[in-house]
Write an enzyme that holds these catalytic residues in place. Structure first.
Site, short mmCIF file in Angstrom:
data_model
loop_
_atom_site.label_atom_id
_atom_site.label_comp_id
_atom_site.label_asym_id
_atom_site.label_seq_id
_atom_site.Cartn_x
_atom_site.Cartn_y
_atom_site.Cartn_z
N LYS A 104 0.83 -1.21 0.00
CA LYS A 104 0.00 0.00 0.00
C LYS A 104 0.87 1.26 0.00
CE LYS A 104 -2.24 -0.88 3.86
NZ LYS A 104 -1.65 -2.17 4.29
N ARG A 159 -9.13 1.70 8.82
CA ARG A 159 -8.78 0.33 9.17
C ARG A 159 -9.85 -0.36 9.98
NH1 ARG A 159 -2.87 1.13 8.90
NH2 ARG A 159 -1.78 -0.84 9.11
N ARG A 181 11.51 -6.85 4.63
CA ARG A 181 11.27 -5.43 4.38
C ARG A 181 12.24 -4.52 5.14
NH1 ARG A 181 5.38 -2.75 4.69
NH2 ARG A 181 5.49 -2.98 6.94
N ARG A 223 11.45 -2.00 10.55
CA ARG A 223 10.47 -1.37 11.45
C ARG A 223 10.25 -2.26 12.67
NH1 ARG A 223 5.49 0.09 7.58
NH2 ARG A 223 4.46 -0.66 9.45
N ARG A 227 -0.49 -8.14 13.85
CA ARG A 227 -1.04 -7.21 12.86
C ARG A 227 -1.99 -7.93 11.91
NH1 ARG A 227 4.19 -4.92 10.45
NH2 ARG A 227 2.90 -3.62 9.12
P1 AMP Z 1 1.19 0.89 8.67
O1 AMP Z 1 2.45 1.58 8.35
O2 AMP Z 1 0.01 1.40 7.85
O3 AMP Z 1 1.30 -0.61 8.63
O4 AMP Z 1 0.83 1.29 10.19
C1 AMP Z 1 1.69 0.93 11.25
C2 AMP Z 1 0.92 0.88 12.56
O5 AMP Z 1 0.35 2.17 12.84
C3 AMP Z 1 -0.26 -0.07 12.59
O6 AMP Z 1 0.12 -1.40 12.87
C4 AMP Z 1 -1.11 0.53 13.70
O7 AMP Z 1 -0.56 0.24 14.99
C5 AMP Z 1 -0.93 2.02 13.46
N1 AMP Z 1 -1.95 2.55 12.51
C6 AMP Z 1 -1.75 3.09 11.27
N2 AMP Z 1 -2.90 3.47 10.71
C7 AMP Z 1 -3.87 3.15 11.60
C8 AMP Z 1 -5.29 3.29 11.60
N3 AMP Z 1 -5.95 3.81 10.55
N4 AMP Z 1 -5.97 2.86 12.70
C9 AMP Z 1 -5.33 2.34 13.75
N5 AMP Z 1 -4.00 2.17 13.82
C10 AMP Z 1 -3.27 2.58 12.76
#
Ligand code: AMP
Length: 219
Positions: A9, A84, A123, A157, A168
């Protein structure tokens, strides 16, 4: 952009935003920056993020409401990592409707979980420009440093550790997957197979995005 962790994404969202000349709004990136700077938002989000859990809906909805009101989002935006949960999706529809805006397309990237776990484990990210690399498909030229920042070592990360990755996925299945039906039922879902080269997937995404832009808005 909708899809499980590690599906691409971020990488594809960045290209799509550049292609259309619109803002890329990545909630994960905003949160990681807040954590790095130790802001109140970062302090609140850090523990949940590192455990692979979702951050509170109220916090996320407030964050996106503010970010989408910024100047660079006036001409449109690509959302990566939001919504989400169903409450986030409902709040997004409501806040966009207030402004006379709406979602043109929900690009759903689909890949099997096994392939994704493999991908997440390879990654790496540039801490300066956030560009993503992968030992499997898209390695850095020297395998260690960012191509655009040759003195910067790539990093893993904290939430890409195996236990956090499993958590996740559990969060994704329980809370985010219901959005597939939410958007399908309102005619906005555009499925795109997520396996293949970055260019191949991007071409498919562009086609679906263009279809979404041509279709009348249904919600
Ligand atoms: P990502 O980089 O999109 O995988 O986001 C990393 C982490 O940020 C996720 O595993 C969540 O802990 C938090 N996060 C990001 N976007 C959201 C969202 N829309 N709602 C809740 N937690 C989020």
């Amino acid at each position: 952009m909708l899809g499980p962790p590690g599906v691409g994404k971020g990488t594809q969202g960045r290209r799509l935003a550049a292609e259309y000349g619109v803002a890329l709004i990545s909630t994960g990136e905003i949160l990681r920056e807040a954590v790095a700077h130790g802001t109140p938002l970062g302090l609140e989000a850090r523990r949940q993020m590192e455990a692979g859990r979702l951050v509170d809906d109220t916090v996320m909805i407030g964050l996106v409401r503010e970010r989408t009101a910024e100047q660079d989002a006036r001409g449109g935006f690509v959302l990566d990592g939001f919504p989400r949960t169903v409450p986030q999706a409902e709040a997004l529809d409501a806040m966009l409707a207030e402004r006379g805006w709406g979602i043109d397309a929900v690009l759903h990237l689909e890949v099997s979980e096994d392939a994704l776990v493999r991908r997440l484990q390879g990654r790496r990210e540039c801490p300066v420009c956030k560009r993503a690399y992968n030992a499997d498909g898209a390695p850095a030229a020297d395998g260690r440093h960012c191509d655009d920042h040759p003195t910067t070592e790539l990093q893993t990360r904290p939430d890409d550790r195996e236990e956090a990755v499993r958590q996740r996925f559990a969060e994704y299945r329980a809370k985010t997957e219901p959005l597939v039906d939410y958007y399908r039922m309102t005619g906005r879902l555009r499925p795109v197979p997520g396996l293949g080269t970055v260019d191949g997937v991007f071409a498919a995404l562009r086609r679906e995005a263009a279809r979404g832009l041509q279709a009348p808005r249904t919600a």
